[in-house]
Design a protein around this motif. Structure first.
Motif, PDB file in Angstrom:
ATOM      1  N   GLU A  23       9.103  12.544  -0.980  1.00  0.00           N
ATOM      2  CA  GLU A  23       8.888  13.677  -1.883  1.00  0.00           C
ATOM      3  C   GLU A  23       9.967  14.719  -1.588  1.00  0.00           C
ATOM      4  O   GLU A  23      10.121  15.165  -0.458  1.00  0.00           O
ATOM      5  CB  GLU A  23       7.493  14.272  -1.662  1.00  0.00           C
ATOM      6  CG  GLU A  23       7.029  15.189  -2.780  1.00  0.00           C
ATOM      7  CD  GLU A  23       6.765  14.448  -4.081  1.00  0.00           C
ATOM      8  OE1 GLU A  23       7.138  14.985  -5.146  1.00  0.00           O
ATOM      9  OE2 GLU A  23       6.198  13.340  -4.029  1.00  0.00           O
ATOM     10  N   TYR A  24      10.734  15.065  -2.629  1.00  0.00           N
ATOM     11  CA  TYR A  24      11.799  16.071  -2.496  1.00  0.00           C
ATOM     12  C   TYR A  24      12.758  15.765  -1.339  1.00  0.00           C
ATOM     13  O   TYR A  24      13.145  16.642  -0.578  1.00  0.00           O
ATOM     14  CB  TYR A  24      11.192  17.467  -2.322  1.00  0.00           C
ATOM     15  CG  TYR A  24      10.315  17.888  -3.469  1.00  0.00           C
ATOM     16  CD1 TYR A  24      10.860  18.104  -4.730  1.00  0.00           C
ATOM     17  CD2 TYR A  24       8.951  18.046  -3.276  1.00  0.00           C
ATOM     18  CE1 TYR A  24      10.038  18.469  -5.793  1.00  0.00           C
ATOM     19  CE2 TYR A  24       8.124  18.415  -4.335  1.00  0.00           C
ATOM     20  CZ  TYR A  24       8.673  18.630  -5.589  1.00  0.00           C
ATOM     21  OH  TYR A  24       7.864  18.987  -6.644  1.00  0.00           O
ATOM     22  N   GLY A  25      13.106  14.464  -1.197  1.00  0.00           N
ATOM     23  CA  GLY A  25      14.100  14.083  -0.206  1.00  0.00           C
ATOM     24  C   GLY A  25      13.578  13.979   1.212  1.00  0.00           C
ATOM     25  O   GLY A  25      14.381  13.819   2.136  1.00  0.00           O
ATOM     26  N   LYS A  26      12.273  14.044   1.391  1.00  0.00           N
ATOM     27  CA  LYS A  26      11.695  13.937   2.739  1.00  0.00           C
ATOM     28  C   LYS A  26      10.555  12.938   2.733  1.00  0.00           C
ATOM     29  O   LYS A  26       9.937  12.668   1.698  1.00  0.00           O
ATOM     30  CB  LYS A  26      11.215  15.301   3.223  1.00  0.00           C
ATOM     31  CG  LYS A  26      12.357  16.295   3.466  1.00  0.00           C
ATOM     32  CD  LYS A  26      11.839  17.611   3.969  1.00  0.00           C
ATOM     33  CE  LYS A  26      12.988  18.538   4.388  1.00  0.00           C
ATOM     34  NZ  LYS A  26      13.999  18.732   3.336  1.00  0.00           N
ATOM     35  N   VAL A  27      10.277  12.379   3.921  1.00  0.00           N
ATOM     36  CA  VAL A  27       9.179  11.427   4.047  1.00  0.00           C
ATOM     37  C   VAL A  27       7.871  12.202   4.079  1.00  0.00           C
ATOM     38  O   VAL A  27       7.596  12.956   5.022  1.00  0.00           O
ATOM     39  CB  VAL A  27       9.333  10.574   5.321  1.00  0.00           C
ATOM     40  CG1 VAL A  27       8.130   9.646   5.480  1.00  0.00           C
ATOM     41  CG2 VAL A  27      10.619   9.759   5.270  1.00  0.00           C
ATOM     42  N   GLU A  28       7.056  12.027   3.025  1.00  0.00           N
ATOM     43  CA  GLU A  28       5.759  12.724   2.976  1.00  0.00           C
ATOM     44  C   GLU A  28       4.755  12.037   3.878  1.00  0.00           C
ATOM     45  O   GLU A  28       3.992  12.694   4.589  1.00  0.00           O
ATOM     46  CB  GLU A  28       5.239  12.770   1.532  1.00  0.00           C
ATOM     47  CG  GLU A  28       3.969  13.589   1.408  1.00  0.00           C
ATOM     48  CD  GLU A  28       3.541  13.745  -0.042  1.00  0.00           C
ATOM     49  OE1 GLU A  28       2.344  13.978  -0.282  1.00  0.00           O
ATOM     50  OE2 GLU A  28       4.396  13.634  -0.941  1.00  0.00           O
ATOM     51  N   PHE A  29       4.716  10.693   3.815  1.00  0.00           N
ATOM     52  CA  PHE A  29       3.911   9.963   4.808  1.00  0.00           C
ATOM     53  C   PHE A  29       4.471   8.556   4.965  1.00  0.00           C
ATOM     54  O   PHE A  29       5.121   8.002   4.085  1.00  0.00           O
ATOM     55  CB  PHE A  29       2.423   9.925   4.449  1.00  0.00           C
ATOM     56  CG  PHE A  29       2.079   9.132   3.222  1.00  0.00           C
ATOM     57  CD1 PHE A  29       2.027   7.745   3.233  1.00  0.00           C
ATOM     58  CD2 PHE A  29       1.777   9.786   2.036  1.00  0.00           C
ATOM     59  CE1 PHE A  29       1.697   7.032   2.108  1.00  0.00           C
ATOM     60  CE2 PHE A  29       1.441   9.077   0.905  1.00  0.00           C
ATOM     61  CZ  PHE A  29       1.399   7.692   0.940  1.00  0.00           C
ATOM     62  N   ASP A  30       4.224   7.991   6.132  1.00  0.00           N
ATOM     63  CA  ASP A  30       4.671   6.653   6.490  1.00  0.00           C
ATOM     64  C   ASP A  30       3.546   6.044   7.320  1.00  0.00           C
ATOM     65  O   ASP A  30       3.329   6.427   8.470  1.00  0.00           O
ATOM     66  CB  ASP A  30       5.970   6.729   7.300  1.00  0.00           C
ATOM     67  CG  ASP A  30       6.394   5.381   7.871  1.00  0.00           C
ATOM     68  OD1 ASP A  30       5.799   4.360   7.478  1.00  0.00           O
ATOM     69  OD2 ASP A  30       7.319   5.356   8.702  1.00  0.00           O
ATOM     70  N   LYS A  31       2.810   5.124   6.693  1.00  0.00           N
ATOM     71  CA  LYS A  31       1.634   4.609   7.415  1.00  0.00           C
ATOM     72  C   LYS A  31       1.327   3.173   6.989  1.00  0.00           C
ATOM     73  O   LYS A  31       1.755   2.703   5.936  1.00  0.00           O
ATOM     74  CB  LYS A  31       0.427   5.494   7.161  1.00  0.00           C
ATOM     75  CG  LYS A  31       0.019   5.610   5.696  1.00  0.00           C
ATOM     76  CD  LYS A  31      -1.129   6.585   5.529  1.00  0.00           C
ATOM     77  CE  LYS A  31      -1.552   6.714   4.060  1.00  0.00           C
ATOM     78  NZ  LYS A  31      -2.653   7.667   3.877  1.00  0.00           N
ATOM     79  N   GLN A  32       0.577   2.512   7.842  1.00  0.00           N
ATOM     80  CA  GLN A  32       0.092   1.178   7.517  1.00  0.00           C
ATOM     81  C   GLN A  32      -0.891   1.282   6.362  1.00  0.00           C
ATOM     82  O   GLN A  32      -1.692   2.211   6.290  1.00  0.00           O
ATOM     83  CB  GLN A  32      -0.628   0.568   8.737  1.00  0.00           C
ATOM     84  CG  GLN A  32       0.250   0.342   9.940  1.00  0.00           C
ATOM     85  CD  GLN A  32       1.113  -0.900   9.801  1.00  0.00           C
ATOM     86  OE1 GLN A  32       0.928  -1.681   8.884  1.00  0.00           O
ATOM     87  NE2 GLN A  32       2.072  -1.052  10.692  1.00  0.00           N
ATOM     88  N   HIS A  33      -0.780   0.317   5.444  1.00  0.00           N
ATOM     89  CA  HIS A  33      -1.747   0.327   4.348  1.00  0.00           C
ATOM     90  C   HIS A  33      -3.085  -0.159   4.867  1.00  0.00           C
ATOM     91  O   HIS A  33      -3.165  -1.170   5.568  1.00  0.00           O
ATOM     92  CB  HIS A  33      -1.270  -0.571   3.204  1.00  0.00           C
ATOM     93  CG  HIS A  33      -2.001  -0.300   1.924  1.00  0.00           C
ATOM     94  ND1 HIS A  33      -3.253  -0.798   1.677  1.00  0.00           N
ATOM     95  CD2 HIS A  33      -1.648   0.440   0.836  1.00  0.00           C
ATOM     96  CE1 HIS A  33      -3.643  -0.394   0.473  1.00  0.00           C
ATOM     97  NE2 HIS A  33      -2.689   0.357  -0.059  1.00  0.00           N
TER      98      HIS A  33
END
Length: 543
Positions: free
Chosen positions: A529-539
């Motif tokens: 979002e807007y050039g940044k990682v908003e979240f990074d997680k296991q589904h």
């Protein structure tokens, strides 16, 4: 002139070609002296000697002319060949972000129009040297006849050269402006070919594009070309007028100033008449040389620009078939828009990717997904931060090697009409199997690496690109909105079978996607979002 820089590595051959050219021109001028002498000589024995001299000079003219032209033609074509290859290599070795800033229209205009203009100019050079030699030989003969006439010729030459140079400089400036307009024309032509559907669907947009954009640029191009070529045409006519004036001076004025016998006068008249053709040839070739000069300056300018952002050329060693992690640490990249306030800064990005996982990269339009993909694959160079593959930091020394770990299909992918760079004894069998798997075996055949057709729908073209990616057999696969052009049945087949099968074969798969109904298939979801990682997680529903 810039054009002579093409021969900087072949000065010895060029010197030989020029010397033989001058011998040819000098011998031609000597033939004029012999003709003048024979016309006034009544002795039969002398005429026999003159005839043999004439035959010998004619042979010298023929042989030296052929040698000079053949050598210069070979030399010039080799120079153009090297220019094309050097420019192509510079483009391929330059940073991708810099090439995107330059834009395709400028690159295409340089590769096509500029290189062709240089080729046309270089092609004229053999004839230019020979004509110059003829002119110099004639001047030597005039000098032998009379120093006073030589002074008159030199005075006329100074006037002619100064006035022609003034006209040529003005014409060259206008042609340089026309060359700048040509970049704009290539941009508009690209808009026609790539935006034809949008232009057809919107009448007002089409009219504004035609009348305010394309027509304006084309009109400026026409105006500058007409002005430049008109000045060049004026130069040619002006040069002819000066020589007619010189001929008239010799014929009507000079006999009243000097005591000149008929033999000398006929020699002057014959020489000046003969001079008109090579002088006209020289002047008529100047526009070609001026255009070549302008084009070569553009090529040199582009070459300097590409050279300033060139990547280190290395031969990559074998890639890692087994790896533990790929890390992006504090990576940033700035996308420069057309305006200073439209710059988009991506990052800092902190990511770690692992072998044999299926990762979906998601986010809205403009969130930076494609830019992240180009950073991960090594196509963009981070401005800050670092990329590490296991314990190796990726820099200019190993970036070429690092890129070989990826097979990628971007949204703006290009499909070659033959399979290049793949050597495998089982290649034909693999291709046939993949054609069946991707359900395009009824549309496409591949024989000896040659693809029968690429005139397919966009969805089928993407399947063909996927086939080539399969054949590359790289550790990491990246797909940028690959399923966007597929029919619903094959889209489901892609997400449910093809992607998991790649992962189960030990591949890491990165898929940029908007298809949220298939997000549950991912091992991980990375949202930007807007050039940044908003979240990074296991589904939560992944394996």
């Amino acid at each position: 002139m810039y054009i002579f820089r093409l021969f900087k590595d072949s000065w010895q051959i060029l010197a030989i070609a020029i010397v033989t050219g001058f011998l040819s021109g000098g011998s031609s001028a000597s033939l004029i002296a012999l003709i003048s002498y024979a016309a006034s000589n009544k002795s039969t024995s002398s005429l026999t000697t003159i005839a043999w001299s004439f035959a010998g000079l004619a042979i010298v003219v023929l042989v030296t002319s052929i040698i000079s032209q053949v050598m210069l033609i070979r030399l010039s074509q080799n120079a153009v060949f090297k220019l094309r290859m050097r420019l192509s290599r510079q483009i391929l070795s330059s940073e991708l972000s810099h090439l995107e800033e330059l834009g395709n229209p400028r690159l295409l205009a340089t590769l096509t129009e500029d290189v062709q203009a240089v080729a046309n100019g270089v092609y004229q050079m053999p004839f230019l040297f020979i004509n110059l030699a003829i002119v110099l030989g004639c001047i030597v003969y005039i000098t032998w006849l009379s120093w006073l006439v030589l002074l008159m010729v030199v005075s006329l030459a100074v006037v002619a050269i100064a006035s022609c140079k003034w006209l040529l400089n003005r014409g060259e400036k206008l042609l340089a402006l026309a060359r700048e307009d040509q970049d704009g024309l290539f941009k508009h032509f690209r808009s026609i070919t790539e935006g034809i559907k949008e232009l057809k669907l919107h009448y007002r947009r089409r009219q504004v594009f035609l009348e305010q954009k394309l027509q304006s640029t084309a009109a400026n191009y026409r105006l500058h070309n007409i002005g430049g070529l008109t000045l060049f045409a004026t130069t040619s006519s002006w040069g002819q007028l000066i020589f007619f004036f010189a001929l008239g001076f010799v014929l009507f004025v000079l006999p009243n100033l000097l005591a000149i016998n008929s033999q000398t006068l006929s020699g002057y008249i014959l020489t000046f008449t003969y001079l008109m053709l090579p002088m006209d040839n020289i002047i008529s070739k100047l526009p070609h040389l001026s255009r070549a000069n302008i084009a070569l300056q553009k090529i040199e300018s582009l070459g300097l620009s590409l050279g300033s952002r060139a990547e280190l050329l290395t031969v990559p060693p074998e890639i890692k078939t087994s790896w533990s992690s790929l890390q992006l640490k504090g990576v940033t990249h700035t996308y420069y828009g057309n305006r200073e306030d439209s710059n988009f800064i991506l990052g800092p990005i902190n990511l770690t990717l692992y072998p044999q996982e299926l990762v979906f990269i998601v986010g809205g339009n403009g969130s930076g997904k494609s830019t992240v993909a180009k950073l991960i694959t090594g196509l963009y160079i981070p401005e800050t931060g670092e990329i590490r593959l296991d314990d190796e930091t990726i820099d200019e020394q190993n970036r070429e090697w690092y890129r070989q770990h990826f097979s990628a299909i971007f949204s703006d992918f290009y499909l070659f009409d033959e399979i290049l760079g793949l050597e495998n004894s089982a290649l034909d069998y693999q291709i046939q199997e993949y054609l069946k798997l991707l359900q395009i075996d009824h549309k496409v055949t591949v024989k000896n690496g040659q693809i029968s057709t690429t005139a397919l729908s966009q969805g089928q073209r993407k399947r063909l690109a996927l086939l080539i990616a399969y054949l590359e057999d790289r550790p990491i696969y990246l797909f940028d909105e690959w399923a966007a052009d597929q029919d619903p049945v094959f889209k489901e087949f892609f997400y449910i079978q093809l992607l998991p099968n790649l992962r189960d074969k030990g591949k890491t798969v990165l898929a940029i996607s908007h298809d949220d109904r298939y997000f549950h298939l991912a091992d991980r979801i990375i949202k930007l979002e807007y050039g940044k990682v908003e979240f990074d997680k296991q589904h939560p529903y992944s394996r």
